[in-house]
Write a protein that holds these residues in place. Structure first.
Motif, PDB file in Angstrom:
ATOM      1  N   PHE A  19       0.830  -1.197   0.000  1.00 46.86           N
ATOM      2  CA  PHE A  19       0.000   0.000   0.000  1.00 46.86           C
ATOM      3  C   PHE A  19       0.866   1.249   0.000  1.00 46.86           C
ATOM      4  O   PHE A  19       1.983   1.250   0.529  1.00 46.86           O
ATOM      5  CB  PHE A  19      -0.918   0.027   1.227  1.00 46.86           C
ATOM      6  CG  PHE A  19      -1.926  -1.076   1.259  1.00 46.86           C
ATOM      7  CD1 PHE A  19      -3.045  -1.049   0.443  1.00 46.86           C
ATOM      8  CD2 PHE A  19      -1.761  -2.151   2.107  1.00 46.86           C
ATOM      9  CE1 PHE A  19      -3.974  -2.067   0.476  1.00 46.86           C
ATOM     10  CE2 PHE A  19      -2.691  -3.172   2.152  1.00 46.86           C
ATOM     11  CZ  PHE A  19      -3.794  -3.134   1.331  1.00 46.86           C
ATOM     12  N   SER A  20       0.331   2.319  -0.578  1.00 46.56           N
ATOM     13  CA  SER A  20       0.995   3.613  -0.543  1.00 46.56           C
ATOM     14  C   SER A  20       0.332   4.475   0.513  1.00 46.56           C
ATOM     15  O   SER A  20      -0.883   4.678   0.484  1.00 46.56           O
ATOM     16  CB  SER A  20       0.894   4.306  -1.910  1.00 46.56           C
ATOM     17  OG  SER A  20       1.591   3.573  -2.886  1.00 46.56           O
ATOM     18  N   ALA A  21       1.127   4.983   1.450  1.00 46.41           N
ATOM     19  CA  ALA A  21       0.602   5.860   2.502  1.00 46.41           C
ATOM     20  C   ALA A  21       1.758   6.686   3.039  1.00 46.41           C
ATOM     21  O   ALA A  21       2.205   6.510   4.159  1.00 46.41           O
ATOM     22  CB  ALA A  21      -0.036   5.047   3.619  1.00 46.41           C
ATOM     23  N   GLY A  22       2.256   7.619   2.223  1.00 50.93           N
ATOM     24  CA  GLY A  22       3.484   8.311   2.569  1.00 50.93           C
ATOM     25  C   GLY A  22       4.633   7.383   2.258  1.00 50.93           C
ATOM     26  O   GLY A  22       5.123   7.331   1.138  1.00 50.93           O
ATOM     27  N   ASN A  23       5.076   6.614   3.247  1.00 50.74           N
ATOM     28  CA  ASN A  23       5.974   5.494   2.979  1.00 50.74           C
ATOM     29  C   ASN A  23       5.140   4.313   2.501  1.00 50.74           C
ATOM     30  O   ASN A  23       3.988   4.142   2.924  1.00 50.74           O
ATOM     31  CB  ASN A  23       6.734   5.089   4.252  1.00 50.74           C
ATOM     32  CG  ASN A  23       7.811   6.079   4.621  1.00 50.74           C
ATOM     33  OD1 ASN A  23       8.464   6.658   3.762  1.00 50.74           O
ATOM     34  ND2 ASN A  23       7.987   6.279   5.912  1.00 50.74           N
ATOM     35  N   ASP A  24       5.724   3.496   1.630  1.00 47.04           N
ATOM     36  CA  ASP A  24       5.027   2.284   1.218  1.00 47.04           C
ATOM     37  C   ASP A  24       4.969   1.309   2.384  1.00 47.04           C
ATOM     38  O   ASP A  24       5.863   1.263   3.235  1.00 47.04           O
ATOM     39  CB  ASP A  24       5.737   1.634   0.031  1.00 47.04           C
ATOM     40  CG  ASP A  24       5.632   2.495  -1.216  1.00 47.04           C
ATOM     41  OD1 ASP A  24       4.537   2.995  -1.497  1.00 47.04           O
ATOM     42  OD2 ASP A  24       6.657   2.678  -1.894  1.00 47.04           O
ATOM     43  N   LYS A  36      -6.201 -10.217   1.657  1.00 44.22           N
ATOM     44  CA  LYS A  36      -7.015 -11.347   2.086  1.00 44.22           C
ATOM     45  C   LYS A  36      -7.902 -10.912   3.259  1.00 44.22           C
ATOM     46  O   LYS A  36      -7.677  -9.882   3.887  1.00 44.22           O
ATOM     47  CB  LYS A  36      -6.096 -12.498   2.488  1.00 44.22           C
ATOM     48  CG  LYS A  36      -5.279 -13.046   1.318  1.00 44.22           C
ATOM     49  CD  LYS A  36      -4.428 -14.216   1.756  1.00 44.22           C
ATOM     50  CE  LYS A  36      -3.638 -14.755   0.572  1.00 44.22           C
ATOM     51  NZ  LYS A  36      -2.791 -15.915   0.938  1.00 44.22           N
ATOM     52  N   PRO A  37      -8.939 -11.706   3.573  1.00 40.75           N
ATOM     53  CA  PRO A  37      -9.884 -11.306   4.632  1.00 40.75           C
ATOM     54  C   PRO A  37      -9.219 -11.090   5.994  1.00 40.75           C
ATOM     55  O   PRO A  37      -9.660 -10.280   6.772  1.00 40.75           O
ATOM     56  CB  PRO A  37     -10.860 -12.489   4.670  1.00 40.75           C
ATOM     57  CG  PRO A  37     -10.786 -13.106   3.314  1.00 40.75           C
ATOM     58  CD  PRO A  37      -9.366 -12.920   2.875  1.00 40.75           C
ATOM     59  N   GLN A  38      -8.134 -11.838   6.315  1.00 42.20           N
ATOM     60  CA  GLN A  38      -7.472 -11.635   7.598  1.00 42.20           C
ATOM     61  C   GLN A  38      -6.838 -10.248   7.621  1.00 42.20           C
ATOM     62  O   GLN A  38      -6.402  -9.731   6.596  1.00 42.20           O
ATOM     63  CB  GLN A  38      -6.378 -12.691   7.817  1.00 42.20           C
ATOM     64  CG  GLN A  38      -6.870 -14.135   7.738  1.00 42.20           C
ATOM     65  CD  GLN A  38      -6.745 -14.710   6.345  1.00 42.20           C
ATOM     66  OE1 GLN A  38      -6.940 -14.021   5.364  1.00 42.20           O
ATOM     67  NE2 GLN A  38      -6.409 -15.988   6.272  1.00 42.20           N
ATOM     68  N   ALA A  39      -6.789  -9.671   8.816  1.00 42.50           N
ATOM     69  CA  ALA A  39      -6.180  -8.354   8.946  1.00 42.50           C
ATOM     70  C   ALA A  39      -4.661  -8.494   8.938  1.00 42.50           C
ATOM     71  O   ALA A  39      -4.096  -9.056   9.876  1.00 42.50           O
ATOM     72  CB  ALA A  39      -6.645  -7.685  10.226  1.00 42.50           C
ATOM     73  N   PRO A  40      -3.973  -8.014   7.897  1.00 42.17           N
ATOM     74  CA  PRO A  40      -2.516  -8.140   7.869  1.00 42.17           C
ATOM     75  C   PRO A  40      -1.856  -7.068   8.733  1.00 42.17           C
ATOM     76  O   PRO A  40      -2.462  -6.046   9.054  1.00 42.17           O
ATOM     77  CB  PRO A  40      -2.181  -7.921   6.394  1.00 42.17           C
ATOM     78  CG  PRO A  40      -3.265  -7.019   5.900  1.00 42.17           C
ATOM     79  CD  PRO A  40      -4.506  -7.391   6.678  1.00 42.17           C
ATOM     80  N   LYS A  41      -0.617  -7.306   9.091  1.00 41.86           N
ATOM     81  CA  LYS A  41       0.185  -6.313   9.779  1.00 41.86           C
ATOM     82  C   LYS A  41       0.853  -5.436   8.717  1.00 41.86           C
ATOM     83  O   LYS A  41       1.357  -5.939   7.705  1.00 41.86           O
ATOM     84  CB  LYS A  41       1.247  -6.969  10.654  1.00 41.86           C
ATOM     85  CG  LYS A  41       0.676  -7.907  11.714  1.00 41.86           C
ATOM     86  CD  LYS A  41      -0.192  -7.165  12.717  1.00 41.86           C
ATOM     87  CE  LYS A  41      -0.713  -8.108  13.785  1.00 41.86           C
ATOM     88  NZ  LYS A  41      -1.573  -7.409  14.773  1.00 41.86           N
ATOM     89  N   LEU A  42       0.872  -4.138   8.945  1.00 41.22           N
ATOM     90  CA  LEU A  42       1.447  -3.203   7.986  1.00 41.22           C
ATOM     91  C   LEU A  42       2.870  -2.855   8.409  1.00 41.22           C
ATOM     92  O   LEU A  42       3.088  -2.293   9.477  1.00 41.22           O
ATOM     93  CB  LEU A  42       0.581  -1.949   7.883  1.00 41.22           C
ATOM     94  CG  LEU A  42      -0.856  -2.198   7.405  1.00 41.22           C
ATOM     95  CD1 LEU A  42      -1.625  -0.885   7.320  1.00 41.22           C
ATOM     96  CD2 LEU A  42      -0.872  -2.912   6.057  1.00 41.22           C
ATOM     97  N   VAL A  43       3.809  -3.200   7.551  1.00 41.53           N
ATOM     98  CA  VAL A  43       5.226  -3.031   7.847  1.00 41.53           C
ATOM     99  C   VAL A  43       5.789  -1.949   6.928  1.00 41.53           C
ATOM    100  O   VAL A  43       5.751  -2.110   5.694  1.00 41.53           O
ATOM    101  CB  VAL A  43       5.997  -4.352   7.632  1.00 41.53           C
ATOM    102  CG1 VAL A  43       7.487  -4.149   7.851  1.00 41.53           C
ATOM    103  CG2 VAL A  43       5.445  -5.439   8.554  1.00 41.53           C
ATOM    104  N   PRO A  44       6.290  -0.829   7.466  1.00 45.30           N
ATOM    105  CA  PRO A  44       6.872   0.211   6.607  1.00 45.30           C
ATOM    106  C   PRO A  44       8.005  -0.333   5.750  1.00 45.30           C
ATOM    107  O   PRO A  44       8.918  -0.992   6.252  1.00 45.30           O
ATOM    108  CB  PRO A  44       7.378   1.252   7.617  1.00 45.30           C
ATOM    109  CG  PRO A  44       6.526   1.054   8.827  1.00 45.30           C
ATOM    110  CD  PRO A  44       6.279  -0.435   8.890  1.00 45.30           C
ATOM    111  N   PHE A  45       7.935  -0.067   4.462  1.00 45.47           N
ATOM    112  CA  PHE A  45       8.920  -0.581   3.514  1.00 45.47           C
ATOM    113  C   PHE A  45      10.080   0.403   3.430  1.00 45.47           C
ATOM    114  O   PHE A  45      10.272   1.104   2.424  1.00 45.47           O
ATOM    115  CB  PHE A  45       8.257  -0.795   2.152  1.00 45.47           C
ATOM    116  CG  PHE A  45       9.080  -1.599   1.185  1.00 45.47           C
ATOM    117  CD1 PHE A  45       9.884  -2.631   1.605  1.00 45.47           C
ATOM    118  CD2 PHE A  45       9.037  -1.322  -0.174  1.00 45.47           C
ATOM    119  CE1 PHE A  45      10.639  -3.383   0.708  1.00 45.47           C
ATOM    120  CE2 PHE A  45       9.778  -2.059  -1.087  1.00 45.47           C
ATOM    121  CZ  PHE A  45      10.584  -3.088  -0.646  1.00 45.47           C
TER     122      PHE A  45
END
Length: 225
Positions: free
Chosen positions: A131-136, A191-200
């Motif tokens: 995802f793009s949100a400032g940092n990917d 996917k339906p599970q909530a993933p953890k968002l890790v700054p790239f």
């Protein structure tokens, strides 16, 4: 009809006509402006016609503040024709991938990679989206607790060429520079599970090894909780 991702890449979606001369507005699924501004062959798939239709891109321009491109195709010259292709997907051949710099990656190459912790070969999850949100952000679906590590299997290259983002050393070994940015041609739904968002970013994702099929992360406390 399912789209063969090894042959075709979706780069945008037609959201509305623009004006009365057949121009259309396209929401991009690609970071490459030339997909919408450089004249040449493109292909279209619409909800009511799953077979691909060839189109010729004549011109395109970016709408500042809208996040959209206005595009003119040679075959579409009236507003009613533009209305008929609303919600259509714009495609290019998957082999037609613009070159990347050493620290850029295609989203489709990142999605599916195994995630392991720095200094460990234990697989803790898998990248399911970017995802793009400032940092990917890498969306990481964590492996169930207690599962044994999966073997690391290198994904096959699309066209037999070295994976984007790798460089060859004098010893013939493949290494991957620290990631700082990435390029995309298609965003896959999570996917339906909530993933953890890790700054790239390099501090958290110091290594990406496309050839072996994994990324290495150094998550700060609480990031994966």
């Amino acid at each position: 009809m399912a789209l063969d991702a090894d042959i075709w890449t979706v780069v945008g979606r037609i959201v509305a006509p623009h004006g009365v001369k057949g121009e259309v507005r396209i929401y991009p699924d690609s970071d490459f402006p030339e997909r919408f501004t450089t004249p040449g062959d493109r292909w279209l798939r619409t909800p009511n016609r799953p077979d691909l239709q060839p189109l010729t891109l004549v011109s395109g321009r970016f709408l500042e503040g809208k996040g959209l491109y206005v595009v003119k195709f040679a075959e579409i010259n009236q507003r009613y024709q533009a209305e008929a292709i609303r919600q259509g997907e714009l495609l290019v051949p998957a082999r037609d991938r613009p070159p990347l710099t050493a620290d850029e990656f295609y989203v489709q190459d990142l999605v599916g990679l195994q995630v392991r912790l720095v200094g460990s070969e234990r697989m803790v999850g898998r990248v399911v989206d970017v995802f793009s949100a400032g940092n990917d952000l890498l969306a990481v679906e964590l492996a169930p607790t207690g599962d044994s590590p999966e073997p690391l299997v290198a994904p096959p290259p699309v066209d037999g060429s070295p994976s984007p983002g790798t460089v060859e050393t004098a010893k013939g070994e493949e290494t991957t520079p620290a990631p700082r940015s990435r390029r995309r041609d298609r965003r896959q739904p999570p996917k339906p599970q909530a993933p953890k968002l890790v700054p790239f970013v390099h501090a958290i994702v110091p290594r990406v090894n496309l050839a072996e099929g994994w990324v290495e992360i150094a998550p700060p406390p609480g990031l994966l909780d």
